[in-house]
Design an enzyme around this catalytic site. Structure first.
Site, mmCIF file in Angstrom:
data_model
loop_
_atom_site.group_PDB
_atom_site.id
_atom_site.type_symbol
_atom_site.label_atom_id
_atom_site.label_comp_id
_atom_site.label_asym_id
_atom_site.label_seq_id
_atom_site.Cartn_x
_atom_site.Cartn_y
_atom_site.Cartn_z
ATOM 1 N N HIS A 1 12.430 -38.606 -5.296
ATOM 2 C CA HIS A 1 11.723 -38.453 -4.017
ATOM 3 C C HIS A 1 10.390 -38.029 -4.282
ATOM 4 C CE1 HIS A 1 15.179 -40.202 -2.137
ATOM 5 N NE2 HIS A 1 15.886 -38.907 -2.807
ATOM 6 N N ASN B 1 -1.508 1.421 5.959
ATOM 7 C CA ASN B 1 -0.709 0.542 5.330
ATOM 8 C C ASN B 1 -0.393 -0.414 6.599
ATOM 9 O OD1 ASN B 1 1.081 -1.126 4.161
ATOM 10 N ND2 ASN B 1 2.798 0.314 4.357
ATOM 11 N N GLY B 2 -0.891 -1.643 6.338
ATOM 12 C CA GLY B 2 -0.576 -2.628 7.617
ATOM 13 C C GLY B 2 -1.969 -3.347 7.919
ATOM 14 N N ARG C 1 3.930 -0.640 -4.718
ATOM 15 C CA ARG C 1 3.799 -1.098 -3.438
ATOM 16 C C ARG C 1 2.110 -1.918 -3.318
ATOM 17 N NH1 ARG C 1 6.817 1.012 0.710
ATOM 18 N NH2 ARG C 1 5.135 0.711 2.023
ATOM 19 N N GLU D 1 14.477 -19.976 -7.789
ATOM 20 C CA GLU D 1 14.082 -18.634 -8.237
ATOM 21 C C GLU D 1 13.712 -18.733 -9.558
ATOM 22 O OE1 GLU D 1 14.235 -15.929 -6.887
ATOM 23 O OE2 GLU D 1 14.500 -14.351 -8.560
ATOM 24 N N LYS E 1 5.655 -4.737 -4.364
ATOM 25 C CA LYS E 1 7.383 -4.711 -4.605
ATOM 26 C C LYS E 1 7.603 -4.873 -3.102
ATOM 27 C CE LYS E 1 11.173 -4.067 -6.666
ATOM 28 N NZ LYS E 1 11.596 -5.238 -7.673
ATOM 29 N N CYS F 1 0.907 -1.030 -0.135
ATOM 30 C CA CYS F 1 -0.089 0.052 -0.007
ATOM 31 C C CYS F 1 0.943 1.240 -0.039
ATOM 32 C CB CYS F 1 -0.932 0.025 1.247
ATOM 33 S SG CYS F 1 -2.201 -1.194 1.337
ATOM 34 N N GLU G 1 5.377 -16.151 -10.895
ATOM 35 C CA GLU G 1 5.050 -14.623 -10.380
ATOM 36 C C GLU G 1 4.623 -13.883 -11.552
ATOM 37 O OE1 GLU G 1 7.317 -12.181 -7.758
ATOM 38 O OE2 GLU G 1 9.122 -12.982 -8.878
ATOM 39 N N LYS H 1 10.130 -17.022 -10.447
ATOM 40 C CA LYS H 1 9.938 -15.927 -11.381
ATOM 41 C C LYS H 1 8.844 -16.158 -12.494
ATOM 42 C CE LYS H 1 11.754 -12.978 -10.538
ATOM 43 N NZ LYS H 1 12.652 -12.913 -9.151
ATOM 44 N N TRP I 1 -3.322 -2.518 -1.551
ATOM 45 C CA TRP I 1 -2.989 -3.847 -1.871
ATOM 46 C C TRP I 1 -3.771 -4.825 -0.753
ATOM 47 C CZ3 TRP I 1 -1.217 -8.288 1.311
ATOM 48 C CH2 TRP I 1 -0.901 -9.293 0.268
#
Ligand code: AGP
Length: 626
Positions: free
Chosen positions: A522, A101-102, A27, A499, A621, A2, A506, A503, A75
């Site tokens: 396995h 934000n939070g 954000r 990674e 981000k 946010c 996402e 990538k 967000w």
């Protein structure tokens, strides 16, 4: 997560808040809103679902006029992305506008109490409780800053809040806990309050002249947990939650810290991948003495004496930064001769990890604002561990909590998917491991000199990988219809497999699993058939033969294999379906090279599928909620 922007000054607030929100869109970008106190003293509210641009008014309507404004790009945490849930939120009388934000952890309890006392809610958000709590303080006769400060004692959880109110030429902002920062700058009778430095763009652009060089630095102050500010055209004042005045030290913010453009590339992500040679060079600058063949870390906060006393290194981070930490673990063990562990910061903080003064914790993060990483860093500090940050954002929370930081100096990374900062993290982790090895005597002078020589070749090696990107579009066309991918790697390339999978998922929304190749038998081997694409990292290193076996096992089950191979490995190339090449390189540097084809592959597949590469759905981000 946010973005918050507040403006107060002599100019129309809307364009400045709007510009700041666009700069903060990385954000969060599911909905946005702006509140303006207009010339008549009324609160004008505009909210939309979607990106910040959705707030653009039709030319005939124009934007609300007023010199105080507060905006938010969201967000979603509590409540779907709808207009009603978009911020700013108001109280029952429409007197205050609040952005946040939070997470308000006790919001259900607070909401029930507020509803019982007659407050009407119009959204599903936790944020709206803040607006109503503020209303209650004002109804009790408290002045705006006092009613705002009182929130600090009522709300549980880590968060940042900002509010404006009709009849007031002030913005109040507060930071509670470690997630969610607030930064503010005052210049020429104007103040911008924001959740992150790019919010300040308008102040940086105003130096009275015009043209591309018309920007100048500003001084900015950052709130710590439990602090609030009151912003007015006359300036900024700071206080703690008891109302005691605080003297805050501000720091200079330079325009280049917040400026960005795509430099002719279609997406920021592609531009940022192409900047990787420069990111490596920038990370190495002044940290390597090429003549003496040594790594020099001028501002390293831990003395050589204390480095010799270290008994272990713990590397933490989240997402891509966790993968960097996992490679850092290999590097520290290999080059510094110290036991090392790597762990997700979001798990590390919830166990009683053994930390003492001989444990060095290395927190890796692009933003320096990831809530779990910052919280884990506080834990380390409380338990007496040594603590450094590897970070791209100077002045971020991570850099402020750590004893010292090794800054990536990669320039702004705007694409939500990290690319150049991952490469910069790996470069710095190499530097760190060599430095620790030098100081502790784990590396001889000759070994250290060889490492330095290898590092010096890195920008060119990466440049070689980036020089030939012609085949990716064809490859993307072939692979973009696969619904499942398996990424396999061993040793230092096992985290690169993770990674590569991250990538791809996402930015292209394709399901992908990353596995250490030794784990394939396995379980994941059961997935292999014609419909699964396997990406195998098989550079010529000490684990090459084992990777060859894994590739054969996939081929024996009719799986498609795309292999990342060292140039001239024609024999293995003849046994797989597709090849991406990297140049020959020392083993400790191969992760920096094998990463790049995977970044480009994910990028081109995402473009082929028509995805929003720079702002993938549901992501942000800076992940400032836990
Ligand atoms: C990377 O592509 C992701 N966007 C994400 O995993 C990111 O690395 C993670 O959120 C950590 O962020 P940080 O590096 O800013 O701490």
């Amino acid at each position: 997560m946010c973005g918050i922007v507040g403006y107060i000054g002599h100019q129309p607030a809307w364009p400045i808040v709007f510009q700041g929100l666009q700069r903060l869109e990385y954000r969060g970008y599911d909905s946005a809103g702006i509140a303006i106190v207009d010339a008549e003293g009324e609160l004008q509210l505009r909210k939309q679902v979607g990106k910040v641009a959705s707030l653009l008014p039709a030319p005939q309507t124009g934007f609300p006029q007023g010199r105080i404004g507060l905006g938010h790009t969201r967000w979603a945490t509590h409540g779907r992305p709808t207009v009603a849930n978009a911020h700013p939120h108001t109280d029952c009388h429409g007197r205050v506008a609040v952005v946040h934000n939070g997470i308000v952890e006790n919001f259900m309890e607070l909401k029930r109490g507020l509803q019982a006392r007659g407050h009407r809610f119009t959204s599903e958000t936790d944020t709206e409780t803040i607006a109503h709590l503020l209303e209650e303080g004002l109804d009790q006769g408290l002045a705006f800053p006092d009613a705002f400060r009182k929130l600090g004692g009522l709300l549980r959880g880590s968060q940042a809040i900002a509010a404006i109110m009709i009849g007031e030429r002030r913005i109040c902002a507060m930071r509670l806990g470690h997630a969610g920062g607030i930064v503010a700058a005052h210049k020429d009778g104007q103040v911008i309050v924001g959740s992150d430095l790019p919010a300040l763009t308008a102040l940086l652009d105003q130096d009275g002249s015009s043209g591309p060089d018309s920007s100048s630095p500003v001084r900015a102050a950052f709130l710590e947990a439990g602090e609030m500010l009151v912003a007015a055209p006359e300036g900024l004042t700071f206080q703690d939650l008891e109302g005691r005045a605080l003297n805050k030290v501000s720091r200079t913010v330079f325009p280049e810290e917040v400026q960005f453009d795509r430099s002719g590339h279609r997406h920021f992500m592609l531009k940022e991948i192409m900047e990787e040679p420069a990111a490596v060079a920038s990370a190495l600058r002044e940290r390597v003495d090429f003549e003496r063949g040594r790594v020099v870390l001028p501002d390293f906060p831990i003395t050589p004496r204390d480095i010799k006393q270290l008994r272990r290194v713990v590397l933490i981070g989240c997402g891509t930064s966790l993968h960097a930490a996992q490679i850092g673990r290999h590097l520290v063990e290999r080059l510094a001769g110290l036991p090392a562990e790597a762990e997700s910061a979001s798990e590390f903080r919830y166990r009683r990890a053994y930390i003492d003064a001989q444990t060095l914790v290395v927190a890796v993060g692009q933003s320096g604002e990831t809530a779990d990483t910052v919280a884990a860093m506080h834990e380390v500090k409380d338990r007496g561990g040594r603590l450094i940050a590897i970070c791209n954002q100077s002045g971020s929370q991570a850099t402020r909590v750590a004893e010292g930081s090794l800054l990536m100096r990669s320039g702004a990374e705007i694409g939500v998917a990290s690319s150049k900062t991952f490469i910069a993290s790996l470069t710095i982790l190499n530097l760190l491991a060599v430095y620790l090895g030098q100081v502790r005597g784990a590396l001889s002078e000759a070994d250290a000199a060889r490492q330095v020589e290898d590092l010096a070749r890195l920008p060119n090696l990466i440049g070689d990988v980036l020089a030939d990107t012609a085949g990716y579009q064809r490859l993307a066309r072939r692979l973009s219809d696969y619904h499942n991918f398996l990424f396999l790697g061993r040793g230092m390339n096992a985290p690169i497999a993770l990674e590569g999978a991250l990538k791809l998922k996402e930015i292209s929304y394709i399901h992908a699993e990353g596995y250490p190749a030794g784990e394939m038998k396995h379980g994941p081997i059961a997935l292999i058939d014609r419909t699964l694409a396997t990406v195998a990292l098989a550079p010529r290193d000490s684990l090459y033969e084992k990777m060859v076996n894994n590739i054969k096992e996939v081929k024996a089950r009719d799986g498609l294999v795309l292999a990342v191979l060292t140039q001239d490995d024609e024999e293995l190339a003849g046994q797989v379906d597709e090849v991406l090449w990297i140049p020959p390189a020392p083993e400790q540097l191969t992760p920096l090279l094998t990463t790049i084809p995977l970044q480009l592959l994910a990028y081109h597949i995402a473009v082929q599928r028509g995805c929003d590469v720079d702002q993938p759905r549901n992501l942000a981000k800076s992940v400032t909620v836990e």
